[in-house]
Design a protein around this motif. Structure first.
Motif, short mmCIF file in Angstrom:
data_model
loop_
_atom_site.label_atom_id
_atom_site.label_comp_id
_atom_site.label_asym_id
_atom_site.label_seq_id
_atom_site.Cartn_x
_atom_site.Cartn_y
_atom_site.Cartn_z
N ARG A 78 0.83 -1.21 0.00
CA ARG A 78 0.00 0.00 0.00
C ARG A 78 0.86 1.26 0.00
O ARG A 78 0.48 2.30 -0.53
CB ARG A 78 -0.95 0.04 1.20
CG ARG A 78 -2.02 -1.04 1.30
CD ARG A 78 -2.72 -1.46 0.02
NE ARG A 78 -2.84 -0.42 -0.96
CZ ARG A 78 -2.49 -0.55 -2.23
NH1 ARG A 78 -1.95 -1.68 -2.66
NH2 ARG A 78 -2.67 0.42 -3.07
N VAL A 82 0.93 4.41 -2.60
CA VAL A 82 0.98 5.85 -2.28
C VAL A 82 2.05 6.54 -3.12
O VAL A 82 1.81 7.60 -3.71
CB VAL A 82 1.26 6.06 -0.76
CG1 VAL A 82 1.57 7.52 -0.46
CG2 VAL A 82 0.07 5.60 0.06
N VAL A 85 0.70 6.88 -6.73
CA VAL A 85 -0.33 7.89 -7.01
C VAL A 85 0.20 9.31 -6.82
O VAL A 85 -0.23 10.23 -7.51
CB VAL A 85 -1.64 7.68 -6.21
CG1 VAL A 85 -2.30 6.36 -6.60
CG2 VAL A 85 -1.42 7.77 -4.73
N THR A 120 6.22 8.83 2.16
CA THR A 120 6.24 7.40 2.50
C THR A 120 7.16 7.13 3.70
O THR A 120 6.90 6.23 4.49
CB THR A 120 6.66 6.53 1.30
OG1 THR A 120 7.93 6.99 0.81
CG2 THR A 120 5.64 6.59 0.19
N LEU A 149 -4.17 3.20 4.43
CA LEU A 149 -3.55 3.79 3.24
C LEU A 149 -4.37 3.50 1.99
O LEU A 149 -4.48 4.33 1.10
CB LEU A 149 -2.12 3.26 3.05
CG LEU A 149 -1.12 3.69 4.11
CD1 LEU A 149 0.24 3.07 3.82
CD2 LEU A 149 -1.00 5.22 4.15
N TYR A 150 -4.96 2.31 1.93
CA TYR A 150 -5.78 1.98 0.76
C TYR A 150 -6.95 2.94 0.68
O TYR A 150 -7.24 3.52 -0.38
CB TYR A 150 -6.26 0.53 0.85
CG TYR A 150 -6.96 0.06 -0.41
CD1 TYR A 150 -6.40 0.31 -1.67
CD2 TYR A 150 -8.17 -0.62 -0.35
CE1 TYR A 150 -7.03 -0.11 -2.82
CE2 TYR A 150 -8.80 -1.05 -1.51
CZ TYR A 150 -8.24 -0.79 -2.74
OH TYR A 150 -8.86 -1.19 -3.89
N SER A 153 -5.73 6.41 -0.31
CA SER A 153 -5.35 6.47 -1.73
C SER A 153 -6.59 6.56 -2.61
O SER A 153 -6.62 7.30 -3.60
CB SER A 153 -4.54 5.24 -2.13
OG SER A 153 -3.39 5.15 -1.34
N TYR A 156 -7.97 10.05 -2.24
CA TYR A 156 -7.10 11.01 -2.92
C TYR A 156 -7.28 10.95 -4.44
O TYR A 156 -7.41 11.98 -5.10
CB TYR A 156 -5.65 10.74 -2.54
CG TYR A 156 -4.63 11.57 -3.29
CD1 TYR A 156 -4.52 12.95 -3.07
CD2 TYR A 156 -3.76 10.98 -4.22
CE1 TYR A 156 -3.59 13.71 -3.76
CE2 TYR A 156 -2.83 11.74 -4.91
CZ TYR A 156 -2.75 13.11 -4.68
OH TYR A 156 -1.82 13.85 -5.35
N THR A 157 -7.33 9.75 -5.00
CA THR A 157 -7.44 9.62 -6.47
C THR A 157 -8.89 9.65 -6.93
O THR A 157 -9.17 9.52 -8.12
CB THR A 157 -6.82 8.30 -6.97
OG1 THR A 157 -7.51 7.21 -6.32
CG2 THR A 157 -5.34 8.21 -6.66
N ALA A 255 -5.04 3.61 -7.34
CA ALA A 255 -4.87 3.31 -5.92
C ALA A 255 -4.58 1.82 -5.71
O ALA A 255 -4.14 1.42 -4.64
CB ALA A 255 -6.11 3.72 -5.15
#
Lengths: 333, 334
Positions: A78, A82, A85, A120, A149-150, A153, A156-157, A255
């Protein structure tokens, strides 16, 4: 090499075979597949395997530190996502129609790379703090981070795939220096960095000491918390770089990038002799573990093994390889 | 049975021997490994002696004496079990005032001071909280109250890291549990606590010097190992213990705390460890040694502090100490 051949003659044959099991497996895969499919040995295919391995090696290097200290890192894949992306969304072509940030100026590749690995590394820091100070077992701490984090992401995307990456970004994956792919050069450099850290620094010695016996390390005055935190920060750096390069290599990002990579990296490390009991693991083992793993995947494709069956084959090989490899540690106890 | 009595009290040992005899009468064969000579002579019919991984011989137990066993184990006549005492204690080096554990069942209100060049024994029965006390001093266990002084200066030790920085060293009782790094090489086991001294250009270790350190110590303490790269887990207990002592010698601490330093070690190596302790005392170091072996306490210490149920029950000078007085103090609060 001479020593190797001499050993073959003597009564040490069995020991020599066991000690070098991983390299023999690597060699036999190579020979077997190239007999059936001569094209396997083409420069194109071998370069391809090495390029695929390059990114995987970065992830394996990152997770190896955690494994040697008797931890693990399930958030590796994951964190790769990050890195991908961040690179993907911030390094699109200025004239690309479906830009993620429409008004965004043309960003420098190196600057965004630094941004990606900083983020990261901070994620790694959080993993390290949770493991060291909240005493959450690494398995659980990084499992939680994986899910967090998944989700982040995806948010975010906006669950959209990212495309249209700049040429000087994708050049990292397509370009060559002295006819050697840049990707492979980066991997070699990072292998060198990790080798140096593990073998030539106090940090490296402490990693092995903590894995070898954490209570003894504590008595010997090793700062266990800080060492572990640094292990996870370093891992975050490696994953971030891997993700950044993964997006460049495939010309886009979602993601979902890097899903399941942590398990492949852990398997490759284990194949390469990194002991899950801690304190044991060498760079050459980690690298050959990844190569065996990638070569195996490509070989199965070359042999036209149906893809469902490939999973079965890969799983079987992991278990057999580790069973053979672990004999060298058992024998010497 | 492999060293079955090493953490048993005397009454438990007697119980074990009764069970062994009962089994023997039922026709069960028993192989009994021990480094304690009295036990061997008491319990066995036949005795096999090994040295450095080699078979030396097998005798009927009734034909053997303590001296004969020691001679075969060491390979030479060992006239004295303890080296002659040559050290003379100097001024106060280390002081503990009113130390009390956060655990109400552990040590409480312990005060003592030790001197330069002194071997300070700590005796008591199993469960007297001696290990807990030294681990408390070393920052491995939490302390409710009390003060620690080093060379008349008050110091704070919150974790082992700071104990080491202040010049304290601890050889723990549980060698496997928190002493050795089994899968690591002899070299790395020696070097782990003193790596700071081998850093060059601020970040890089000088591996050649680390090898040298290990080799020097292997020679100096006559550690039996095939090489510096050998994994420590394949060494004998005595040699592992000498590696751990080398680890601390490399840090050059002022205060050595040794918790049961000769447990599970053969007589030859014991003598060598006593010699190292005396050597250190002669250099002006302070040795604090926990021991459950009465003869060892009496044989090597300058003073003996005795604990009972977490409390200090008395401190005896070498000249006045004997087995009866120690036993009386060890059971004072029971």
């Amino acid at each position: 090499m001479k020593k190797f051949l001499n050993n073959l003659k003597g009564p040490n044959l069995k020991n020599t075979l066991v000690d070098n099991a991983m390299y023999l497996i690597l060699l036999s895969i190579l020979v077997l597949v190239s007999i059936v499919q001569p094209l396997f040995l083409s420069t194109n295919n071998l370069t391809n395997i090495l390029m695929n391995s390059s990114i995987r090696i970065l992830i394996a290097l990152g997770v190896s530190g955690a494994l040697i200290t008797r931890g693990t890192d399930l958030s590796a894949g994951r964190i790769v996502g990050v890195g991908a992306v961040i690179g993907g969304t911030l390094l699109q072509r200025p004239d690309y129609a479906a830009k993620f940030f429409p008004g965004l100026a043309d960003m420098p590749v190196l600057g965004i790379l630094l941004l990606a690995v900083t983020i990261t590394a901070l994620i790694g820091l959080v993993n390290g703090l949770v493991i060291s100070y909240l005493h959450v077992p690494p398995f659980i701490a990084t499992l939680g981070m994986q899910s967090i984090l998944y989700g982040l992401s995806l948010i975010y995307t906006k669950s959209q795939p990212i495309g249209g990456l700049k040429d000087d970004y994708t050049y990292l994956a397509t370009g060559r220096i002295l006819n050697i792919p840049i990707l492979i050069l980066i991997a070699i450099a990072m292998i060198g960095v990790m080798w140096f850290l593990l073998n030539m620094t106090k940090f490296g010695k402490y990693i092995y000491a903590i894995g070898g016996n954490e209570s003894a390390a504590e008595v010997a005055g090793v700062n266990i918390k800080w060492t572990k935190i640094r292990v996870y920060i370093l891992a975050g750096l490696f994953y971030g770089l891997a993700g950044f390069l993964l997006a460049a290599k495939s010309g886009g990002a979602t993601a979902n990038y890097g899903i399941g990579y942590e398990l492949e990296a852990i398997a490759a490390c284990t194949i390469g002799g990194v002991s899950t009991a801690g304190g044991v693991g060498k760079i050459q083992g980690i690298v050959s573990g990844v190569l065996v793993f990638e070569m195996l995947k490509t070989s199965l494709q070359f042999l036209r093994v149906p893809s469902d069956l490939q999973y079965v084959a890969i799983g079987t090989v992991i278990v057999i390889a580790v069973a053979i490899d672990i004999r060298k540690y058992l024998a010497k106890k | 049975m492999d060293e079955p009595t090493s953490s048993l009290t005397q009454s438990e040992v007697n119980q074990l021997f009764e069970i062994i005899n009962a089994l023997k009468n039922l026709g069960v064969s028993i192989i009994y490994i021990s480094h304690k000579m009295e036990e061997i002579l008491k319990i066995s019919d036949e005795v096999t002696i090994m040295r450095d991984g080699k078979y030396i011989g097998t005798w009927l137990a009734k034909e053997l004496t303590m001296e004969k066993i020691i001679k075969s184990m060491v390979g030479r006549e060992l006239v004295n079990l303890y080296p002659p005492k040559t050290n003379t204690p100097g001024e106060v080096s280390f002081e503990v005032k009113d130390l009390t554990s956060t655990n109400p069942k552990s040590f409480k209100n312990v005060s003592f001071s030790t001197h330069r060049g002194e071997i300070f024994g700590i005796g008591g029965l199993v469960g007297a909280q001696r290990t807990e006390l030294v681990e408390g001093i070393f920052g491995l266990r939490s302390i409710k109250s009390g003060e620690i002084y080093l060379h008349n200066k008050k110091i704070e030790i919150k974790q082992p890291h700071s104990a080491v920085k202040h010049g304290l060293a601890l050889v723990t009782e549980d060698r496997r549990g928190n002493g050795i790094f089994g899968v690591l090489s002899v070299r790395d086991n020696v070097a782990v606590a003193s790596l700071d001294d081998f850093v060059q250009f601020h970040f890089m270790l000088n591996n050649a010097k680390l090898n040298q350190l290990a080799e020097t110590n292997i020679k100096k303490l006559s550690i039996k190992t095939p090489s510096t790269k050998t994994k420590i887990q394949s060494l004998s207990g005595g040699n592992q213990q000498k590696v751990i002592i080398s680890r601390w010698l490399a840090v050059n601490p002022d205060i050595f705390i040794l918790d049961e330093p000769t447990r599970g070690i053969d007589v030859g190596a014991k003598y060598e460890i006593y010699s190292i302790m005396l050597d250190l005392a002669n250099q002006g170091k302070t040795i604090i040694m926990i021991s459950s072996e009465m003869s060892e306490l009496l044989g090597i210490s300058d003073r003996i502090m005795v604990m009972c149920e977490g409390r200090l029950s008395g401190i005896l000078d070498r000249s006045e100490a004997n087995q009866e007085k120690i036993m009386a103090l060890a059971t004072a609060y029971m």
